[in-house]
Design a protein around this motif. Structure first.
Motif, PDB file in Angstrom:
ATOM      1  N   SER A 234       0.831  -1.196   0.000  1.00 50.72           N
ATOM      2  CA  SER A 234       0.000   0.000   0.000  1.00 50.72           C
ATOM      3  C   SER A 234       0.867   1.248   0.000  1.00 50.72           C
ATOM      4  N   GLU A 235       0.533   2.203  -0.876  1.00 51.80           N
ATOM      5  CA  GLU A 235       1.286   3.465  -0.946  1.00 51.80           C
ATOM      6  C   GLU A 235       0.550   4.600  -0.251  1.00 51.80           C
ATOM      7  N   HIS A 236      -0.715   4.392   0.124  1.00 50.93           N
ATOM      8  CA  HIS A 236      -1.522   5.474   0.688  1.00 50.93           C
ATOM      9  C   HIS A 236      -1.979   5.116   2.095  1.00 50.93           C
ATOM     10  N   PHE A 237      -1.773   6.058   3.035  1.00 49.31           N
ATOM     11  CA  PHE A 237      -2.126   5.842   4.437  1.00 49.31           C
ATOM     12  C   PHE A 237      -2.806   7.096   4.979  1.00 49.31           C
ATOM     13  N   ASP A 238      -3.629   6.900   5.972  1.00 48.62           N
ATOM     14  CA  ASP A 238      -4.242   8.016   6.691  1.00 48.62           C
ATOM     15  C   ASP A 238      -4.045   7.766   8.180  1.00 48.62           C
ATOM     16  N   PHE A 239      -3.136   8.545   8.793  1.00 52.03           N
ATOM     17  CA  PHE A 239      -2.833   8.406  10.207  1.00 52.03           C
ATOM     18  C   PHE A 239      -3.455   9.530  11.035  1.00 52.03           C
ATOM     19  N   SER A 240      -4.492  10.156  10.509  1.00 55.98           N
ATOM     20  CA  SER A 240      -5.058  11.324  11.186  1.00 55.98           C
ATOM     21  C   SER A 240      -5.745  10.968  12.502  1.00 55.98           C
ATOM     22  N   GLU A 241      -6.245   9.762  12.622  1.00 55.73           N
ATOM     23  CA  GLU A 241      -6.854   9.347  13.889  1.00 55.73           C
ATOM     24  C   GLU A 241      -5.807   8.682  14.763  1.00 55.73           C
ATOM     25  N   GLU A 242      -5.912   8.906  16.048  1.00 55.24           N
ATOM     26  CA  GLU A 242      -4.852   8.520  16.974  1.00 55.24           C
ATOM     27  C   GLU A 242      -4.674   7.013  17.094  1.00 55.24           C
ATOM     28  N   ASP A 243      -5.743   6.249  17.019  1.00 57.84           N
ATOM     29  CA  ASP A 243      -5.660   4.827  17.333  1.00 57.84           C
ATOM     30  C   ASP A 243      -5.782   3.917  16.122  1.00 57.84           C
ATOM     31  N   ARG A 244      -5.764   4.482  14.907  1.00 60.23           N
ATOM     32  CA  ARG A 244      -6.001   3.650  13.722  1.00 60.23           C
ATOM     33  C   ARG A 244      -5.430   4.294  12.479  1.00 60.23           C
ATOM     34  N   THR A 245      -5.371   3.483  11.419  1.00 56.93           N
ATOM     35  CA  THR A 245      -4.998   4.006  10.105  1.00 56.93           C
ATOM     36  C   THR A 245      -5.836   3.339   9.035  1.00 56.93           C
ATOM     37  N   GLN A 246      -6.046   4.059   7.943  1.00 54.19           N
ATOM     38  CA  GLN A 246      -6.625   3.470   6.749  1.00 54.19           C
ATOM     39  C   GLN A 246      -5.537   3.385   5.696  1.00 54.19           C
ATOM     40  N   PHE A 247      -5.528   2.299   4.936  1.00 53.55           N
ATOM     41  CA  PHE A 247      -4.541   2.152   3.874  1.00 53.55           C
ATOM     42  C   PHE A 247      -5.203   1.536   2.648  1.00 53.55           C
ATOM     43  N   HIS A 248      -4.675   1.865   1.459  1.00 51.78           N
ATOM     44  CA  HIS A 248      -5.247   1.349   0.227  1.00 51.78           C
ATOM     45  C   HIS A 248      -4.234   1.466  -0.893  1.00 51.78           C
ATOM     46  N   LEU A 249      -4.562   0.892  -2.038  1.00 53.97           N
ATOM     47  CA  LEU A 249      -3.721   0.975  -3.222  1.00 53.97           C
ATOM     48  C   LEU A 249      -4.145   2.152  -4.089  1.00 53.97           C
ATOM     49  N   SER A 250      -3.186   2.704  -4.807  1.00 56.65           N
ATOM     50  CA  SER A 250      -3.509   3.743  -5.781  1.00 56.65           C
ATOM     51  C   SER A 250      -4.187   3.106  -6.992  1.00 56.65           C
ATOM     52  N   GLU A 251      -4.802   3.935  -7.806  1.00 59.64           N
ATOM     53  CA  GLU A 251      -5.439   3.417  -9.014  1.00 59.64           C
ATOM     54  C   GLU A 251      -4.407   2.819  -9.963  1.00 59.64           C
ATOM     55  N   ASP A 252      -3.215   3.422 -10.009  1.00 60.70           N
ATOM     56  CA  ASP A 252      -2.166   2.901 -10.878  1.00 60.70           C
ATOM     57  C   ASP A 252      -1.672   1.532 -10.429  1.00 60.70           C
ATOM     58  N   ASN A 253      -1.889   1.192  -9.176  1.00 58.89           N
ATOM     59  CA  ASN A 253      -1.408  -0.078  -8.629  1.00 58.89           C
ATOM     60  C   ASN A 253      -2.553  -1.023  -8.296  1.00 58.89           C
ATOM     61  N   ALA A 254      -3.749  -0.725  -8.816  1.00 57.17           N
ATOM     62  CA  ALA A 254      -4.931  -1.521  -8.480  1.00 57.17           C
ATOM     63  C   ALA A 254      -4.883  -2.897  -9.148  1.00 57.17           C
ATOM     64  N   PHE A 255      -5.730  -3.788  -8.655  1.00 53.73           N
ATOM     65  CA  PHE A 255      -5.836  -5.139  -9.221  1.00 53.73           C
ATOM     66  C   PHE A 255      -6.926  -5.181 -10.297  1.00 53.73           C
ATOM     67  N   PRO A 256      -6.772  -6.032 -11.302  1.00 55.18           N
ATOM     68  CA  PRO A 256      -7.849  -6.203 -12.281  1.00 55.18           C
ATOM     69  C   PRO A 256      -9.069  -6.836 -11.618  1.00 55.18           C
ATOM     70  N   ALA A 257     -10.222  -6.221 -11.829  1.00 56.53           N
ATOM     71  CA  ALA A 257     -11.454  -6.738 -11.231  1.00 56.53           C
ATOM     72  C   ALA A 257     -12.072  -7.835 -12.083  1.00 56.53           C
ATOM     73  N   ASN A 258     -11.513  -8.074 -13.266  1.00 53.47           N
ATOM     74  CA  ASN A 258     -12.071  -9.057 -14.199  1.00 53.47           C
ATOM     75  C   ASN A 258     -11.201 -10.304 -14.303  1.00 53.47           C
ATOM     76  N   PHE A 259     -10.378 -10.567 -13.274  1.00 48.69           N
ATOM     77  CA  PHE A 259      -9.568 -11.780 -13.302  1.00 48.69           C
ATOM     78  C   PHE A 259     -10.505 -12.971 -13.100  1.00 48.69           C
ATOM     79  N   ASP A 260     -10.580 -13.834 -14.106  1.00 53.67           N
ATOM     80  CA  ASP A 260     -11.510 -14.947 -14.047  1.00 53.67           C
ATOM     81  C   ASP A 260     -10.781 -16.275 -14.197  1.00 53.67           C
TER      82      ASP A 260
END
Length: 433
Positions: A234-260
């Motif tokens: 994950s390249e993106h984080f949100d540490f604004s809250e004291e007890d937690r973080t949110q993290f995710h992938l950028s659109e450029d690093n996303a996974f294909p949703a049509n992998f079958d």
């Protein structure tokens, strides 16, 4: 603590030398310096040779479960495999600890493992029906003789007892289940290659009390469909809250949703009119002819996919057969272009052994694979660039299908300087927020 740090310093060179010897032994069936093209294989992992079939590794109690256990719990992993042979063999299984990039951790063995770093597997159950002969082996760990003392990425190595040849290795995970995690997926349509949909997994992690500097000591990763070799940080984080973080992938690093995946039902080697169109039990080994697959037409996304290994039968009466795959591309590929069969029966590896040959008379790409009775998934792929794989060009390129994701949270221990695996969560792209 000072004593342990000094001990670690003294062991680093020794352990590093051991890991190099393990990875580059001249007795290996494979040149492990070779770059195997597979979404499943992680760095330093050795794929199974042709004599080893139907490999499985799962948490005991459910063959579809991922190879993840909780540290200090009673949970066990089950390893099973077949050896194509007419004589029973014996194997040693050893374990190594790795960081989140699958580099050797270089910590003393007694920091991550208690007991003997060895499980002996022998005996085996011989098949009772048709050729080829094989023996089925199975073992469970941790056990009374061996337990894991720390969390993290682990790899098991299966070694032939008599020759010392390392046959294959498999990754697995030991998690602390520290903290709390919630995960979901956001899908963006027409944003990927060939206008396919993209999945961006998100997770929110609530820290355990001992985390003091999350911005510096935590790292976050995602894997799609248990392809551990294609894990993304994950390249993106949100540490604004004291007890937690949110993290995710950028659109450029996303996974294909049509992998079958194309489902393969081989529970019974007989003509069923839908997938198996011919069956030759008199041949040695027996042969099964499958109905042809057609580019962008026969793709059948499998929302129930949950394993990287398939589900081979385990009974002594279970049979192997040469399964004949035939693929019709509609004339989109030249006869000298490489098309490969990849699936959970060959560790999703692109190799010359599973490269299809073009049949000018039929107009099909064709290959055969020795597979045991059971259920599996597979795809067709081509090489992309020098070391890449394109396994979407030969399937449904638009449809969004239900994907499985895994979130990982790693902690760089500030005292002992190794990567602890704090939390793992498995979720599907149907999960939304």
């Amino acid at each position: 603590m000072i004593f342990k740090l000094l001990l670690l310093t003294g062991f680093i060179l020794t352990l590093h030398g051991c890991s190099v010897n393990l990875s580059n032994s001249s007795n290996n069936n494979y040149d492990v310096g070779q770059n195997y093209i597979s979404r499943y294989l992680v760095p330093n992992q050795l794929p199974a040779p042709a004599t080893i079939k139907s490999v499985q590794l799962y948490r005991k109690g459910n063959t579809n479960s991922p190879p993840v256990i909780k540290l200090g719990s009673s949970e066990q992993l089950v390893l099973s495999f077949d050896e194509l042979s007419n004589a029973s063999g014996q194997f040693r299984i050893t374990f190594t600890h790795h960081d989140q990039q699958w580099n050797p951790s270089n910590i003393p063995q007694d920091w991550y493992l208690a007991g003997m770093n060895e499980v002996i597997v022998g005996g085996g159950k011989k098949n009772q029906l048709s050729e080829p002969d094989y023996f089925h082996y199975s073992t469970e760990f941790p056990n009374d003789q061996l337990s894991f003392e720390t969390s993290g990425n682990f790899m098991l190595h299966v070694i032939d007892f008599s020759s010392g040849t390392r046959l294959f290795s498999l990754p697995f995970f030991v998690t602390e289940e520290a903290g709390e995690m919630t995960s979901w997926v956001e899908t963006k349509y027409n944003a990927g290659r060939r206008f396919g949909a993209l999945d961006r997994p998100f997770s929110e992690y609530i820290y355990p009390d001992f985390i003091e500097f999350p911005q510096f000591d935590l790292s976050f990763y995602f894997a799609q469909n248990r392809f551990w070799g294609d894990i993304k940080q994950s390249e993106h984080f949100d540490f604004s809250e004291e007890d937690r973080t949110q993290f995710h992938l950028s659109e450029d690093n996303a996974f294909p949703a049509n992998f079958d995946f194309i489902g393969l039902n081989l529970n019974n080697f007989s003509v069923d009119g839908s997938q198996i169109i011919d069956w030759f039990p008199e041949r040695n080994p027996p042969e099964v002819i499958l109905r042809r697959d057609i580019l962008n037409f026969s793709a059948t996304p499998s929302s129930g996919w949950r394993t990287s290994f398939g589900n081979p039968e385990t009974g002594v009466e279970s049979r192997y057969a040469n399964i004949r795959f035939r693929f019709q591309d509609g004339g989109d590929f030249s006869s000298n272009q490489g098309v490969y069969l990849v699936g959970d029966f060959n560790q999703w590896v692109l190799s010359e052994d599973n490269k299809l040959k073009y049949n000018n008379q039929t107009g099909y790409w064709e290959t055969s694979e020795l597979i045991k009775e059971g259920t599996y998934t597979y795809k067709y792929a081509i090489k992309s660039g020098r070391d890449g794989i394109d396994d979407l060009i030969l399937s449904d390129a638009v449809t969004r299908s239900n994907q499985e994701y895994t979130s990982f949270v790693y902690f760089q221990d500030p005292d002992y300087r190794y990567q602890r695996l704090l939390n793992v969560q498995v979720f599907r792209s149907s999960a939304s927020r």
